[in-house]
Design a protein around this motif. Structure first.
Motif, PDB file in Angstrom:
ATOM      1  N   GLU A   1       0.913  -1.170  -0.373  1.00 32.39           N
ATOM      2  CA  GLU A   1       0.273  -0.163  -0.080  1.00 32.39           C
ATOM      3  C   GLU A   1       0.526   1.433  -0.113  1.00 32.39           C
ATOM      4  N   GLY A   2       1.720   1.432   1.007  1.00 37.30           N
ATOM      5  CA  GLY A   2       2.822   2.743   0.999  1.00 37.30           C
ATOM      6  C   GLY A   2       3.444   2.405  -0.095  1.00 37.30           C
ATOM      7  N   ILE A   3       4.076   1.432  -1.243  1.00 40.57           N
ATOM      8  CA  ILE A   3       4.743   1.188  -2.589  1.00 40.57           C
ATOM      9  C   ILE A   3       3.540   1.785  -3.633  1.00 40.57           C
ATOM     10  N   LYS A   4       1.723   1.711  -3.497  1.00 41.02           N
ATOM     11  CA  LYS A   4       1.442   2.356  -3.758  1.00 41.02           C
ATOM     12  C   LYS A   4       1.320   3.343  -4.416  1.00 41.02           C
ATOM     13  N   ASP A   5       1.293   4.243  -3.210  1.00 35.15           N
ATOM     14  CA  ASP A   5       0.570   5.285  -2.391  1.00 35.15           C
ATOM     15  C   ASP A   5       2.471   6.520  -3.263  1.00 35.15           C
ATOM     16  N   LEU A   6       3.381   5.427  -3.853  1.00 35.59           N
ATOM     17  CA  LEU A   6       4.674   6.891  -3.714  1.00 35.59           C
ATOM     18  C   LEU A   6       4.598   6.455  -5.047  1.00 35.59           C
ATOM     19  N   VAL A   7       3.953   5.282  -5.793  1.00 35.19           N
ATOM     20  CA  VAL A   7       3.724   5.418  -7.405  1.00 35.19           C
ATOM     21  C   VAL A   7       2.832   6.739  -7.625  1.00 35.19           C
ATOM     22  N   GLU A   8       1.530   7.157  -6.768  1.00 34.25           N
ATOM     23  CA  GLU A   8       1.182   8.095  -6.682  1.00 34.25           C
ATOM     24  C   GLU A   8       1.005   9.116  -6.525  1.00 34.25           C
ATOM     25  N   ILE A   9       2.353   9.700  -6.141  1.00 37.13           N
ATOM     26  CA  ILE A   9       3.166  10.828  -5.879  1.00 37.13           C
ATOM     27  C   ILE A   9       3.790  11.317  -6.609  1.00 37.13           C
ATOM     28  N   THR A  10       4.652  10.051  -7.088  1.00 36.67           N
ATOM     29  CA  THR A  10       5.584  10.267  -8.464  1.00 36.67           C
ATOM     30  C   THR A  10       5.002  11.160  -9.913  1.00 36.67           C
ATOM     31  N   LEU A  11       4.164  10.016  -9.886  1.00 36.02           N
ATOM     32  CA  LEU A  11       3.133  10.252 -11.118  1.00 36.02           C
ATOM     33  C   LEU A  11       2.493  11.882 -11.384  1.00 36.02           C
ATOM     34  N   LYS A  12       2.351  11.634 -10.054  1.00 33.81           N
ATOM     35  CA  LYS A  12       1.089  13.739  -9.984  1.00 33.81           C
ATOM     36  C   LYS A  12       3.058  14.838 -10.349  1.00 33.81           C
ATOM     37  N   LYS A  13       3.707  13.632  -9.489  1.00 35.92           N
ATOM     38  CA  LYS A  13       5.063  14.550  -9.766  1.00 35.92           C
ATOM     39  C   LYS A  13       6.011  15.054 -10.940  1.00 35.92           C
ATOM     40  N   MET A  14       5.694  13.491 -11.828  1.00 39.53           N
ATOM     41  CA  MET A  14       6.298  13.675 -13.375  1.00 39.53           C
ATOM     42  C   MET A  14       5.627  13.069 -14.499  1.00 39.53           C
ATOM     43  N   ASP A  15       4.377  12.956 -14.272  1.00 38.89           N
ATOM     44  CA  ASP A  15       3.432  12.514 -15.633  1.00 38.89           C
ATOM     45  C   ASP A  15       2.597  14.855 -15.643  1.00 38.89           C
ATOM     46  N   HIS A  16       3.012  15.044 -16.269  1.00 38.50           N
ATOM     47  CA  HIS A  16       2.789  15.814 -17.496  1.00 38.50           C
ATOM     48  C   HIS A  16       1.173  15.720 -18.340  1.00 38.50           C
ATOM     49  N   ASP A  17       1.647  15.515 -18.820  1.00 37.38           N
ATOM     50  CA  ASP A  17      -0.121  14.626 -19.268  1.00 37.38           C
ATOM     51  C   ASP A  17      -1.331  14.248 -19.078  1.00 37.38           C
ATOM     52  N   HIS A  18      -0.141  13.863 -18.393  1.00 38.00           N
ATOM     53  CA  HIS A  18      -2.135  13.098 -16.944  1.00 38.00           C
ATOM     54  C   HIS A  18      -2.403  11.951 -17.962  1.00 38.00           C
ATOM     55  N   ASP A  19      -1.619  11.133 -18.366  1.00 38.26           N
ATOM     56  CA  ASP A  19      -1.938   9.833 -19.230  1.00 38.26           C
ATOM     57  C   ASP A  19      -1.804   8.549 -18.005  1.00 38.26           C
ATOM     58  N   GLY A  20      -1.438   8.429 -16.863  1.00 38.29           N
ATOM     59  CA  GLY A  20      -1.528   7.385 -16.154  1.00 38.29           C
ATOM     60  C   GLY A  20      -0.073   6.496 -16.155  1.00 38.29           C
ATOM     61  N   LYS A  21       1.181   7.154 -16.952  1.00 37.96           N
ATOM     62  CA  LYS A  21       2.306   6.583 -17.355  1.00 37.96           C
ATOM     63  C   LYS A  21       3.328   7.537 -18.169  1.00 37.96           C
ATOM     64  N   LEU A  22       4.737   7.490 -17.834  1.00 40.21           N
ATOM     65  CA  LEU A  22       5.796   7.786 -17.714  1.00 40.21           C
ATOM     66  C   LEU A  22       5.931   7.892 -19.480  1.00 40.21           C
ATOM     67  N   SER A  23       6.433   8.688 -20.443  1.00 40.50           N
ATOM     68  CA  SER A  23       6.807   8.839 -21.628  1.00 40.50           C
ATOM     69  C   SER A  23       7.787   9.722 -21.383  1.00 40.50           C
ATOM     70  N   PHE A  24       9.397   9.065 -22.404  1.00 38.43           N
ATOM     71  CA  PHE A  24      10.129   9.809 -22.519  1.00 38.43           C
ATOM     72  C   PHE A  24      10.512  11.718 -22.067  1.00 38.43           C
ATOM     73  N   SER A  25       8.687  11.827 -22.562  1.00 39.97           N
ATOM     74  CA  SER A  25       9.131  13.258 -22.477  1.00 39.97           C
ATOM     75  C   SER A  25       8.917  13.824 -21.285  1.00 39.97           C
ATOM     76  N   ASP A  26       7.522  13.201 -20.580  1.00 41.62           N
ATOM     77  CA  ASP A  26       7.118  13.243 -18.907  1.00 41.62           C
ATOM     78  C   ASP A  26       9.065  13.654 -18.079  1.00 41.62           C
ATOM     79  N   TYR A  27       9.626  12.573 -18.629  1.00 36.04           N
ATOM     80  CA  TYR A  27      10.269  11.579 -17.583  1.00 36.04           C
ATOM     81  C   TYR A  27      11.237  12.585 -18.103  1.00 36.04           C
ATOM     82  N   GLU A  28      12.175  13.487 -18.704  1.00 32.65           N
ATOM     83  CA  GLU A  28      12.425  14.407 -19.665  1.00 32.65           C
ATOM     84  C   GLU A  28      12.817  15.734 -18.320  1.00 32.65           C
ATOM     85  N   GLN A  29      11.414  16.216 -18.994  1.00 28.52           N
ATOM     86  CA  GLN A  29      11.168  17.484 -18.106  1.00 28.52           C
ATOM     87  C   GLN A  29      10.904  16.896 -16.200  1.00 28.52           C
ATOM     88  N   ALA A  30      10.878  16.070 -16.253  1.00 26.70           N
ATOM     89  CA  ALA A  30      10.839  15.866 -14.908  1.00 26.70           C
ATOM     90  C   ALA A  30      12.325  16.137 -14.260  1.00 26.70           C
TER      91      ALA A  30
END
Length: 211
Positions: A145-174
């Protein structure tokens, strides 16, 4: 390897090597053949550095302990996917690994973290890597559960186009906004303090071979 062959190989690899000079390339070639020589003594004929020897090198030299990440680093070096790291893959791989630019390191880290090679880091991949790299803490709470929360926090910070996964563009910008996110899902680059050690180690071999 005789001196003439070594010189020729050094010249060839130095031409295409961005971050090492000729002396460093020569040292790394010698280190490579030292490591391969150890395998030959144990197993007989080999085509290069196999997965186990390479992972052992990462563990001993860089203190890496995460099996999954070490496996991915091996795949990053083994460009032709033949199950062994050749001498050219070794020199070019270490050039990026130790001295790559931020752009080179972002591309490399993204490939390490994109476990299935589909061009995205999915929630499942994040969960898998974070679960694997975080220290197992005995607690009454469900660690997943803690890891799932961490995944959500990470996505919120890095997933710039909000599609629920990280593209290289999301990752690079972050990463450009916060460099610490380069290794967000596990340590796949050497500690800066260790960076010099590899060349020191190789130079030590060069020195010993002269005496």
């Amino acid at each position: 390897m005789n001196r003439k062959k070594l010189q020729k190989l050094t010249d060839t690899l130095t031409k295409n090597c961005k971050h090492f000079n000729k002396f460093e390339v020569k040292c790394l070639i010698k280190l490579y053949y030292n490591l391969v020589g150890d395998i030959i003594e144990r197993q007989g004929v080999v085509n290069g550095l196999d997965r186990n020897a390479f992972r052992n090198f990462l563990h001993v030299t860089f203190g890496m302990t995460d099996d999954m990440i070490m496996d991915r680093v091996f795949r990053g070096f083994d460009k032709d996917n033949d199950g062994c790291v050749s001498v050219s893959e070794w020199v070019y791989g270490l050039s990026l690994f130790l001295r790559g630019t931020l752009e080179e390191k972002m591309k490399y880290c993204f490939e390490v973290f994109d476990l299935n090679g589909d061009g995205f880091i999915s929630k499942e991949e994040m969960f898998h890597m974070l679960k694997n790299s975080l220290l197992k803490q005995p607690s009454e709470e469900d660690p997943d559960e803690g890891i799932k929360d961490l995944v959500e926090i990470t996505l919120k910070k890095m997933d710039h186009d909000h599609d629920g996964k990280l593209s290289f563009s999301d990752y690079e910008q972050a990463v450009r906004e916060e460099t610490l996110l380069l290794e967000a899902f596990g340590p796949c680059l050497p500690d800066p303090k260790v960076k010099k050690d590899i060349v020191t180690l190789a130079r030590g071999l060069e020195h010993r071979s002269r005496h």
